[in-house]
Scaffold this motif. Sequence first.
Motif, mmCIF file in Angstrom:
data_model
loop_
_atom_site.group_PDB
_atom_site.id
_atom_site.type_symbol
_atom_site.label_atom_id
_atom_site.label_comp_id
_atom_site.label_asym_id
_atom_site.label_seq_id
_atom_site.Cartn_x
_atom_site.Cartn_y
_atom_site.Cartn_z
ATOM 1 N N VAL A 134 0.829 -1.208 0.000
ATOM 2 C CA VAL A 134 0.000 0.000 0.000
ATOM 3 C C VAL A 134 0.866 1.262 0.000
ATOM 4 O O VAL A 134 0.364 2.371 0.162
ATOM 5 N N GLY A 135 2.172 1.076 -0.160
ATOM 6 C CA GLY A 135 3.070 2.225 -0.307
ATOM 7 C C GLY A 135 3.565 2.823 0.993
ATOM 8 O O GLY A 135 4.104 3.934 1.005
ATOM 9 N N ALA A 136 3.389 2.105 2.107
ATOM 10 C CA ALA A 136 3.840 2.639 3.396
ATOM 11 C C ALA A 136 5.363 2.644 3.474
ATOM 12 O O ALA A 136 6.033 1.810 2.860
ATOM 13 N N ARG A 137 5.892 3.593 4.231
ATOM 14 C CA ARG A 137 7.318 3.613 4.519
ATOM 15 C C ARG A 137 7.555 2.565 5.607
ATOM 16 O O ARG A 137 6.930 2.630 6.671
ATOM 17 N N CYS A 138 8.446 1.609 5.369
ATOM 18 C CA CYS A 138 8.620 0.494 6.311
ATOM 19 C C CYS A 138 9.960 0.555 7.024
ATOM 20 O O CYS A 138 11.010 0.626 6.390
ATOM 21 N N THR A 139 9.900 0.525 8.346
ATOM 22 C CA THR A 139 11.090 0.613 9.189
ATOM 23 C C THR A 139 11.112 -0.591 10.113
ATOM 24 O O THR A 139 10.059 -0.968 10.641
ATOM 25 N N LEU A 140 12.285 -1.205 10.269
ATOM 26 C CA LEU A 140 12.386 -2.387 11.128
ATOM 27 C C LEU A 140 13.531 -2.247 12.112
ATOM 28 O O LEU A 140 14.606 -1.748 11.761
ATOM 29 N N ASN A 141 13.286 -2.709 13.325
ATOM 30 C CA ASN A 141 14.351 -2.806 14.323
ATOM 31 C C ASN A 141 14.402 -4.240 14.846
ATOM 32 O O ASN A 141 13.373 -4.836 15.146
#
Length: 244
Positions: free
Chosen positions: A199-206
């Motif tokens: 859906v075009g979200a900015r994805c950040t992972l930790n």
Amino acid sequence: MGTRAAPEVVVLTGAGVSADSGVPTFRDNGGLWEGHQVEEFATPEAWRRDPLLVWRFYQLRRAALARVVPNAAHVALARLQRELGARGVPVTLVSQNVDDLHQRAGAEVLDMHGQLRRLACEGCGARVWNEDDVDPTRFLACGQCGNSRLRPDVVWFGEVPYELDRIQAALSRCTHFLCVGTSGVVYPAAGFLAHARAVGARCTLNALEAPENLAPEDDFRPGRAAEVMPALVAEWLADGTLGA
Ligand code: OAD
Ligand code: ZN
């Protein structure tokens, strides 16, 4: 051209967010409990085959809750939800964890894998809050129907997670998606990242190490959640795309 989607955040947490509170994760350090892999005893089949083994595992985890407190990552995520919420930016916090550390830090949480502090009856469907009876050697009976073995109100492998409708709806709208402390191997939760990307979200992972489902276009922030999250939340609260 067109209007930009209203900002909306979804956060998915896993065992790593509670690791800095001293709650053991499932898959780090070999991931065994008394020689068993989680997939072996967190199942309805294991509960039928060897209920005392399963009960003991969860009673020990229930007892351990009294000895842990939320860490800086839980506090930062509660702050993100509260402060963005005050700006009209919804933050849906979804957790695979069955501890209650997000709640104790003041967050509102969708506990998709259930909650250690609740017990459930397979006889009558009752779900009861129980934090005090943590003896690992004896079962607890249902107060409603008399069934002799209440089970932990957690979602086992092969069972359907809670709150999936609300989670899918939030994912379909999200502009920012954040994964904290999850290895990205257990579905359906591991699929939320691909949904958010789609859906075009900015994805950040930790996480400590790159999760299984990480893609090159994702923003990976390695490190301990208790160290990474307070800074990341401060960064997001100052981010113009989130109404700052
Ligand atoms: P895992 O144990 O599979 O993964 C833990 C993740 O947390 C890994 O990615 C680690 O790198 C990361 N991690 C460890 N310590 C950390 C720290 N201090 N700070 C940040 N990250 C850290 O746990 P989950 O992904 O939550 O389900 O496991 C998913 C599901 O599998 C669980 O909800 C449970 C389990 O079996 C059921 O029981 C149904
Ligand atoms: Zn019952």
